[in-house]
Design a protein around this motif. Structure first.
Motif, short mmCIF file in Angstrom:
data_model
loop_
_atom_site.label_atom_id
_atom_site.label_comp_id
_atom_site.label_asym_id
_atom_site.label_seq_id
_atom_site.Cartn_x
_atom_site.Cartn_y
_atom_site.Cartn_z
N PRO A 17 -6.59 3.69 11.87
CA PRO A 17 -6.12 3.74 10.47
C PRO A 17 -4.59 3.71 10.42
N ALA A 18 -4.07 3.10 9.32
CA ALA A 18 -2.62 2.92 9.23
C ALA A 18 -1.90 4.22 8.84
N GLY A 19 -2.55 5.08 8.10
CA GLY A 19 -1.89 6.33 7.68
C GLY A 19 -1.20 6.17 6.33
N ALA A 20 -1.19 7.25 5.55
CA ALA A 20 -0.65 7.20 4.18
C ALA A 20 0.84 6.86 4.17
N ILE A 23 1.43 3.16 4.85
CA ILE A 23 1.02 2.35 3.69
C ILE A 23 2.07 2.48 2.58
N ALA A 24 2.54 3.71 2.36
CA ALA A 24 3.55 3.92 1.31
C ALA A 24 4.84 3.16 1.62
N MET A 26 5.06 0.37 3.22
CA MET A 26 4.81 -1.07 3.00
C MET A 26 5.04 -1.46 1.55
N LEU A 27 4.81 -0.54 0.63
CA LEU A 27 4.89 -0.88 -0.80
C LEU A 27 6.29 -1.29 -1.22
N ARG A 29 8.33 -3.09 0.54
CA ARG A 29 8.79 -4.31 1.23
C ARG A 29 8.53 -5.55 0.39
N GLN A 30 9.28 -6.60 0.72
CA GLN A 30 9.13 -7.86 -0.01
C GLN A 30 7.89 -8.60 0.48
N SER A 31 7.26 -9.32 -0.44
CA SER A 31 6.14 -10.17 -0.05
C SER A 31 6.68 -11.34 0.77
N GLN A 32 5.91 -11.72 1.80
CA GLN A 32 6.30 -12.87 2.63
C GLN A 32 5.41 -14.08 2.33
N SER A 33 4.74 -14.05 1.18
CA SER A 33 3.87 -15.19 0.85
C SER A 33 4.73 -16.43 0.59
N GLU A 36 6.38 -16.43 -2.92
CA GLU A 36 7.50 -15.50 -3.09
C GLU A 36 8.75 -16.02 -2.38
N SER A 99 -3.88 -13.40 -7.81
CA SER A 99 -4.56 -12.83 -6.64
C SER A 99 -5.77 -11.99 -7.00
#
Lengths: 207, 166
Positions: A17-20, A23-24, A26-27, A29-33, A36, A99
């Protein structure tokens, strides 16, 4: 191996598991799609164009005791056109993805919007040639209504108006056609793969 | 939804994202990048979640849309066989070695399917009904049943080939 027999084993998580906290983090950070990234590139291009065209326009307004202010106005007008161009492209990019929609609808939307985006890019990238010709022509003839030597690109006693207009029209047509071909190749290189991929995915869904 | 609630929901449903990353990411760096991208897209799409469907259904849509639309050139590391990667990841989760091998084989086989078929199999193994799968993918249930039969046959062949080392 039967798929139905694998459902129980499948339910186990495939990794740690990534851990809270992770994950927090990551929120923020910029999207690399790809979409974007295109938006960020577009914003950067707009800033560069505003800086360059704005500086040149300001220079011609201030320098030479405003003798060449028409060139300044020309650049200011071109800057407005570019801003509209960037605004339109950004709007298309914003419409390109949904999405939270069903996967098929999202792919159809992406394909439709990307094709519109490519068409807009192609048409505006080619139309810039006649627009620049017209601006150049206005500035040139305003500042220098006649030349000391004979040339087919300037009206004179030996060169009637219809002849010089025809010369410019031919030059304009050839330049526009060359620009169209170059733009098509460039646009295909940038987006052709994505469009083909989207069509392929939709074909998989419809099989 | 607050950030804390969102993080809790993601943690509760993290298995979904991990499985999608496992199947759509070809290397470990790709999977980590994809995991992050999915989390970012989920957070951006939070205003679109209006509670009309289950959170997990909404999460599947966003995650699959992100994974399938990911057209970036994949990072490549030194070539490592997929079976070796599977073993490193799965080993700690399962006590039965035979089950572990079967799951490794299944992941490898699913990984060789086209993108849309992967999505259908993931949802099938997650025990989603054909109606739920239609809600997520936008493919009608009749078409899904036909596809699923074809996929099962394909997977039977693939798992046989993988077991024989081809």
């Amino acid at each position: 191996m039967e798929l139905d027999d694998m459902k129980n084993i499948w339910s186990d998580k495939p990794g740690k598991p990534a851990g809270a906290e992770k994950i927090a983090t990551m929120l923020g950070r910029q999207s690399q799609s790809p979409i974007e990234k295109m938006k960020r590139n577009l914003r950067m291009e707009l800033l560069i164009v505003i800086f360059c065209f704005g500086s040149v326009a300001a220079y011609y307004f201030i320098a030479f005791k405003s003798q060449y202010s028409i060139i300044g106005w020309t650049y200011a007008l071109l800057l407005i056109l570019f801003c509209w161009y960037f605004f339109r492209k950004n709007k298309l990019l914003n419409e390109m993805q949904c999405s939270s929609c069903q996967v098929k609808s999202n792919l159809e939307l992406q394909l439709r919007t990307l094709e519109r985006y490519v068409r807009f890019y192609l048409i505006s990238g080619t139309a810039i040639i006649p627009v620049l010709f017209i601006f150049l022509g206005i500035v040139l003839y305003y500042k220098k209504p006649s030349l000391n030597r004979d040339t087919v690109f300037y009206p004179s006693e030996t060169n009637p108006v219809w002849k010089f207009l025809l010369a410019w029209l031919i030059l304009l047509t050839i330049s526009t056609m060359i620009m169209w071909v170059l733009n098509r190749g460039y646009v295909n290189k940038l987006y052709g793969r994505h469009i083909r991929r989207l069509k392929q995915l939709l074909a998989q869904m419809n099989e | 939804m607050t950030q804390e609630e969102f993080v809790r929901q993601v943690q509760a449903n993290e298995g979904i994202i991990q499985k999608i990353c496992r199947l759509y990411g070809h290397t470990q760096p790709d999977r980590e990048d994809l995991f992050q991208e999915i989390v970012v897209q989920l957070w951006k799409a939070v205003p679109t979640f209006r509670g009309q469907s289950k959170f997990s259904t909404w999460m599947y849509r966003v995650s699959l849309n992100t994974a399938i639309s990911d057209f970036r050139k994949k990072k490549r590391t030194l070539p490592v066989s997929e079976t070796e990667i599977d073993s490193v990841e799965i080993k700690s989760e399962l006590s039965d070695v035979n089950e572990e091998e079967k799951l490794n084989t299944l992941y490898t086989a699913i990984g060789r399917l086209p993108e849309i078929d992967k999505a259908i199999v993931i949802l099938y193994l997650e025990d989603k009904s054909y109606e739920e799968m239609e809600d997520i993918l936008g493919i009608n249930t009749n078409n899904l049943r036909v596809k699923m039969n074809r996929i099962k046959e394909k997977l039977r062949q693939l798992t046989k080939n993988i077991s024989y080392g081809t």
